[in-house]
Scaffold this active site. Structure first.
Site, PDB file in Angstrom:
ATOM      1  N   LYS A 189      20.662  15.148 -17.965  1.00 57.33           N
ATOM      2  CA  LYS A 189      19.261  15.532 -17.672  1.00 57.33           C
ATOM      3  C   LYS A 189      18.466  14.290 -17.253  1.00 57.33           C
ATOM      4  O   LYS A 189      19.003  13.422 -16.588  1.00 57.33           O
ATOM      5  CB  LYS A 189      18.646  16.248 -18.880  1.00 57.33           C
ATOM      6  CG  LYS A 189      19.550  17.353 -19.433  1.00 57.33           C
ATOM      7  CD  LYS A 189      18.846  18.231 -20.412  1.00 57.33           C
ATOM      8  CE  LYS A 189      19.840  19.183 -21.050  1.00 57.33           C
ATOM      9  NZ  LYS A 189      19.218  20.241 -21.803  1.00 57.33           N
ATOM     10  N   SER A 235      23.907  23.484 -27.341  1.00 55.80           N
ATOM     11  CA  SER A 235      24.044  22.772 -28.618  1.00 55.80           C
ATOM     12  C   SER A 235      25.500  22.610 -29.059  1.00 55.80           C
ATOM     13  O   SER A 235      25.810  22.735 -30.245  1.00 55.80           O
ATOM     14  CB  SER A 235      23.205  23.465 -29.703  1.00 55.80           C
ATOM     15  OG  SER A 235      21.830  23.447 -29.343  1.00 55.80           O
TER      16      SER A 235
END
Ligand code: PEP
Length: 249
Positions: A11, A212
């Site tokens: 990211k 996650s």
């Protein structure tokens, strides 16, 4: 046999010095598991430097997005060809953060997938439902629609080169993970949906799980029959954690 892919989506993290530290950590760590294809996806400015570091190693390079256009007056955009020139082989498309913050639609993801494949990049096409959609029991409708939209009009050979990622939006960056059974059920649904158009594609297209994923839950998730790898956000920023996930394969 489908390849197992462990891809790290960095990211908006990773200056060049940070990229150097993280990739060095992966190369020095025990990240060369022959059972897995390892991909790192740093931000654009770090790609060229990352390419120099991973050339000749087991790590492949990915980008986090790309333009559907080849060139022209599209300020801020980066083309598939530009990515290829800095050693990129994979490109994440339709990530929920692009859909949410940049209003990306299935049509746009489809155009990007076609441009990526035409140029020779492997798209990692993301689909996933929000919590509201899951609670309304609309998961299959939502991910099925995203899948159909993203893959519309792809030629058979292009479809078979693609990678999918099921990333429930409510599990991304939240610490909440889909249980292996929940994830497997959606992966199976997606594989069946692929099979409706092209049974051979359903056999060969890897479907990664994202949301996650950590060293502690990776093994159970990756043991599911239709989960062929992981797209990892937060845990890919720590070499030790990412190596732990790679070695859970
Ligand atoms: C992602 O951004 O693709 C992702 C899965 O993030 P995280 O692992 O942090 O949930």
């Amino acid at each position: 046999m489908r390849p197992v892919i462990i891809a790290g989506n960095w990211k908006l993290n990773g200056t060049i010095p940070e990229t150097e530290v993280l990739i060095k950590g992966l190369l020095d760590g025990d990240s060369n598991n022959e059972a897995a294809t390892v991909v790192v996806c740093p931000p654009y400015p770090s790609l060229s430097y990352a390419h120099q570091m991973v050339t000749g190693t087991h790590i492949a390079l990915g980008a986090q997005d790309m333009s559907q256009h080849d060139k022209g007056a599209y300020t801020g955009e980066v083309s598939a060809e530009m990515l290829l020139t800095v050693g990129v082989r994979y490109v994440i498309l339709g990530h929920s953060e692009r859909r949410q913050h940049h209003a990306e639609t299935d049509q746009l993801v489809n155009a990007k997938a076609k441009a990526a494949l035409a140029a020779g990049l492997i798209p990692i096409i993301c689909v996933g439902e929000t919590l509201t959609e899951r609670e309304a029991e609309r998961t299959e409708e939502v991910v099925g629609g995203q899948l159909d939209g993203a893959l519309a009009g792809l030629m058979t050979d292009q479809l078979r080169l693609s990678v999918l990622a099921y990333e429930p939006v409510w599990a991304i960056g939240t610490g909440k993970t889909a249980t292996p059974e929940m994830a497997q059920a959606v992966h199976r649904f997606l594989r069946n949906r692929l099979a409706q158009n092209d049974p051979a594609a359903a056999e060969v297209v890897p479907i990664l799980y994202g949301g996650s994923v950590k060293p502690g839950n990776a093994h159970e998730l990756l043991s599911q029959p239709d989960i062929d790898g992981a797209l990892v956000g937060g845990a890919s920023l720590k070499a030790e954690d990412f190596v732990g996930i790679i070695n859970a394969v």
